[in-house]
Design a protein around this motif. Sequence first.
Motif, PDB file in Angstrom:
ATOM      1  N   GLY A  67      -6.358  22.058 -37.997  1.00 14.24           N
ATOM      2  CA  GLY A  67      -5.170  22.331 -38.779  1.00 14.24           C
ATOM      3  C   GLY A  67      -3.751  21.794 -38.211  1.00 14.24           C
ATOM      4  N   ARG A  68      -2.860  22.121 -38.841  1.00 12.05           N
ATOM      5  CA  ARG A  68      -1.369  21.566 -38.530  1.00 12.05           C
ATOM      6  C   ARG A  68      -0.412  22.612 -38.744  1.00 12.05           C
ATOM      7  N   ILE A  69       0.613  22.874 -37.770  1.00 15.07           N
ATOM      8  CA  ILE A  69       1.790  23.590 -37.966  1.00 15.07           C
ATOM      9  C   ILE A  69       3.042  22.860 -37.995  1.00 15.07           C
ATOM     10  N   PHE A  70       3.611  23.110 -39.029  1.00 14.28           N
ATOM     11  CA  PHE A  70       4.946  22.382 -39.127  1.00 14.28           C
ATOM     12  C   PHE A  70       6.260  23.303 -38.717  1.00 14.28           C
ATOM     13  N   PHE A  71       7.362  23.099 -38.248  1.00 18.76           N
ATOM     14  CA  PHE A  71       8.500  23.872 -38.089  1.00 18.76           C
ATOM     15  C   PHE A  71       9.638  22.753 -38.337  1.00 18.76           C
ATOM     16  N   ASN A  72      10.276  22.967 -39.350  1.00 13.57           N
ATOM     17  CA  ASN A  72      11.571  22.218 -39.746  1.00 13.57           C
ATOM     18  C   ASN A  72      10.863  20.961 -40.018  1.00 13.57           C
ATOM     19  N   LYS A  73       9.654  20.591 -40.513  1.00 17.58           N
ATOM     20  CA  LYS A  73       9.107  19.351 -40.928  1.00 17.58           C
ATOM     21  C   LYS A  73       8.494  18.543 -39.670  1.00 17.58           C
ATOM     22  N   GLN A  74       8.568  19.266 -38.278  1.00 13.10           N
ATOM     23  CA  GLN A  74       8.066  18.830 -37.296  1.00 13.10           C
ATOM     24  C   GLN A  74       6.758  19.224 -37.011  1.00 13.10           C
ATOM     25  N   ASN A  75       5.695  18.312 -36.767  1.00 12.74           N
ATOM     26  CA  ASN A  75       4.663  18.869 -36.427  1.00 12.74           C
ATOM     27  C   ASN A  75       4.512  19.557 -34.861  1.00 12.74           C
ATOM     28  N   ILE A  76       4.334  20.506 -34.888  1.00 13.35           N
ATOM     29  CA  ILE A  76       4.277  21.218 -33.433  1.00 13.35           C
ATOM     30  C   ILE A  76       3.339  20.819 -32.321  1.00 13.35           C
ATOM     31  N   LEU A  77       2.233  20.416 -33.178  1.00 12.30           N
ATOM     32  CA  LEU A  77       1.009  20.067 -32.222  1.00 12.30           C
ATOM     33  C   LEU A  77       1.370  18.612 -31.617  1.00 12.30           C
ATOM     34  N   LYS A  78       2.326  17.962 -32.041  1.00 13.71           N
ATOM     35  CA  LYS A  78       2.739  16.492 -31.650  1.00 13.71           C
ATOM     36  C   LYS A  78       3.975  16.606 -30.806  1.00 13.71           C
ATOM     37  N   MET A  79       4.557  17.746 -30.636  1.00 17.13           N
ATOM     38  CA  MET A  79       5.756  17.625 -29.871  1.00 17.13           C
ATOM     39  C   MET A  79       5.104  17.545 -28.382  1.00 17.13           C
ATOM     40  N   PRO A  80       6.021  16.610 -27.663  1.00 15.20           N
ATOM     41  CA  PRO A  80       5.870  16.442 -26.329  1.00 15.20           C
ATOM     42  C   PRO A  80       6.283  17.802 -25.324  1.00 15.20           C
ATOM     43  N   ALA A  81       5.584  18.006 -24.357  1.00 12.61           N
ATOM     44  CA  ALA A  81       5.748  19.214 -23.680  1.00 12.61           C
ATOM     45  C   ALA A  81       7.410  19.659 -23.212  1.00 12.61           C
ATOM     46  N   LYS A  82       8.057  18.523 -22.886  1.00 11.16           N
ATOM     47  CA  LYS A  82       9.521  18.610 -22.465  1.00 11.16           C
ATOM     48  C   LYS A  82      10.317  19.069 -23.644  1.00 11.16           C
ATOM     49  N   GLU A  83       9.726  19.171 -24.901  1.00 10.22           N
ATOM     50  CA  GLU A  83      10.567  19.829 -26.136  1.00 10.22           C
ATOM     51  C   GLU A  83      10.422  21.111 -26.357  1.00 10.22           C
ATOM     52  N   LEU A  84       9.074  21.536 -25.878  1.00 11.27           N
ATOM     53  CA  LEU A  84       8.719  22.990 -26.287  1.00 11.27           C
ATOM     54  C   LEU A  84       9.822  23.973 -26.074  1.00 11.27           C
ATOM     55  N   PRO A  85      10.514  23.967 -24.897  1.00 12.53           N
ATOM     56  CA  PRO A  85      11.494  25.084 -24.397  1.00 12.53           C
ATOM     57  C   PRO A  85      12.357  24.858 -25.639  1.00 12.53           C
ATOM     58  N   PHE A  86      12.970  23.992 -26.148  1.00  8.08           N
ATOM     59  CA  PHE A  86      13.805  23.738 -27.444  1.00  8.08           C
ATOM     60  C   PHE A  86      13.278  24.327 -28.748  1.00  8.08           C
ATOM     61  N   LEU A  87      11.941  23.973 -28.937  1.00 15.77           N
ATOM     62  CA  LEU A  87      11.505  24.990 -30.112  1.00 15.77           C
ATOM     63  C   LEU A  87      11.327  26.427 -30.030  1.00 15.77           C
ATOM     64  N   ARG A  88      11.211  26.938 -28.631  1.00 11.04           N
ATOM     65  CA  ARG A  88      11.270  28.427 -28.477  1.00 11.04           C
ATOM     66  C   ARG A  88      12.493  28.995 -28.590  1.00 11.04           C
ATOM     67  N   ARG A  89      13.571  28.288 -28.227  1.00 16.36           N
ATOM     68  CA  ARG A  89      14.976  28.919 -28.544  1.00 16.36           C
ATOM     69  C   ARG A  89      15.303  28.682 -29.970  1.00 16.36           C
ATOM     70  N   GLN A  90      14.847  28.061 -30.931  1.00 18.03           N
ATOM     71  CA  GLN A  90      14.748  28.145 -32.148  1.00 18.03           C
ATOM     72  C   GLN A  90      14.004  29.493 -32.878  1.00 18.03           C
ATOM     73  N   ILE A  91      12.890  29.617 -32.090  1.00 14.48           N
ATOM     74  CA  ILE A  91      12.125  30.688 -32.481  1.00 14.48           C
ATOM     75  C   ILE A  91      12.057  31.810 -31.597  1.00 14.48           C
ATOM     76  N   GLY A  92      13.143  32.783 -31.774  1.00 14.68           N
ATOM     77  CA  GLY A  92      13.085  33.853 -30.838  1.00 14.68           C
ATOM     78  C   GLY A  92      11.865  34.846 -30.888  1.00 14.68           C
ATOM     79  N   ALA A  93      11.219  35.306 -29.779  1.00 14.72           N
ATOM     80  CA  ALA A  93      10.016  36.226 -29.949  1.00 14.72           C
ATOM     81  C   ALA A  93      10.310  37.572 -29.491  1.00 14.72           C
ATOM     82  N   VAL A  94       9.906  38.620 -29.911  1.00 13.05           N
ATOM     83  CA  VAL A  94       9.789  39.901 -29.707  1.00 13.05           C
ATOM     84  C   VAL A  94       8.509  40.599 -29.475  1.00 13.05           C
TER      85      VAL A  94
END
Length: 227
Positions: free
Chosen positions: A57-84
Motif C-alpha cells: 500500500g501507499r501512505i501520503f502526507f500533503n500529497k507526498q508518498n512517505i515511502l518514497k521520501m529519502p531518509a534525509k527528509e524523514l526528520p522534516f516529516l516528523r517535525r510536521q507530525i508531532g507524536a505523543v
Amino acid sequence: MIRFEHVSKIYNSHSVALKSVSFEVKPQEFVSVVGRSGAGKSTLLKLLIAEEKPTGGRIFFNKQNILKMPAKELPFLRRQIGAVFQDFKLLPNKTAYENVAFAMEVAGKSEAEIQNDVGRVLDLVGLKNKKDNFPRELSGGEKQRVAIARAMVHRPSVIVADEPTGNLDPINTWDIIRLLIKINELGTTVILATHDKEIINALERRVVSLENGVVSRDENPGRYILS
C-alpha cells in the motif's frame, strides 16, 4: 492531508497488524482511531511517522508518498507530525524546559528561537510555572503535558497521540483530552488512538474503528462500537 491507500503490515504468518486499510484525514480534523489492544492502532501511527514501513500500500502526507521520501527528509516529516505516547518518553535528567528545548536543539534552532518557542508551548499546556521541574517532580498528567509541548514546539500540522491517557487517572485524562481539543481548535489536525470508550463517546467527533487489522467503521460523528 493524510491518505492511506490499501495499507497492510504483516510481521509474520502469525502477526498481521493491518490488512488493506484505506482512509483519509482532512486538515484540522480531529479523528479518533479506536480498537481493542492489538487491533493495529499503534502500528498505523508508526507507519504515518515512518517509524515502520508497510508491507503493501501507499501512505501520503500533503500529497507526498512517505515511502518514497529519502531518509534525509524523514526528520522534516516528523517535525510536521508531532507524536505523543502513553509512556511520555521524557529525558529523566532534563527539566521540563530542557526536554522541550532539546527537540529544538536537535533541529539546529538558535538559542533565541528556543527561548521564545519553549516558553510559548509550555504556556499553551499550562506548565510555565513548572519549567524547572524534572520529570520525577511532575505528576503523570504534567509529564504528558510536557510531552505534548515537545510535540508542538515545531508547530506541526498534525499531532498523533497514541493512548496518551493510558497511564493517567480520570481527572488528568480529561485535562489531556481538553488540551488536545484546544490544540485542534487552534488549527492543528489531531489523530487520537485510544480504547477508552467514555472519551470517544463524549468527543462526538469522527471515529475510525479497527478490528483485526481492518477498518470496520468510519463515522462522523462516531461512537465506540466494536462487534
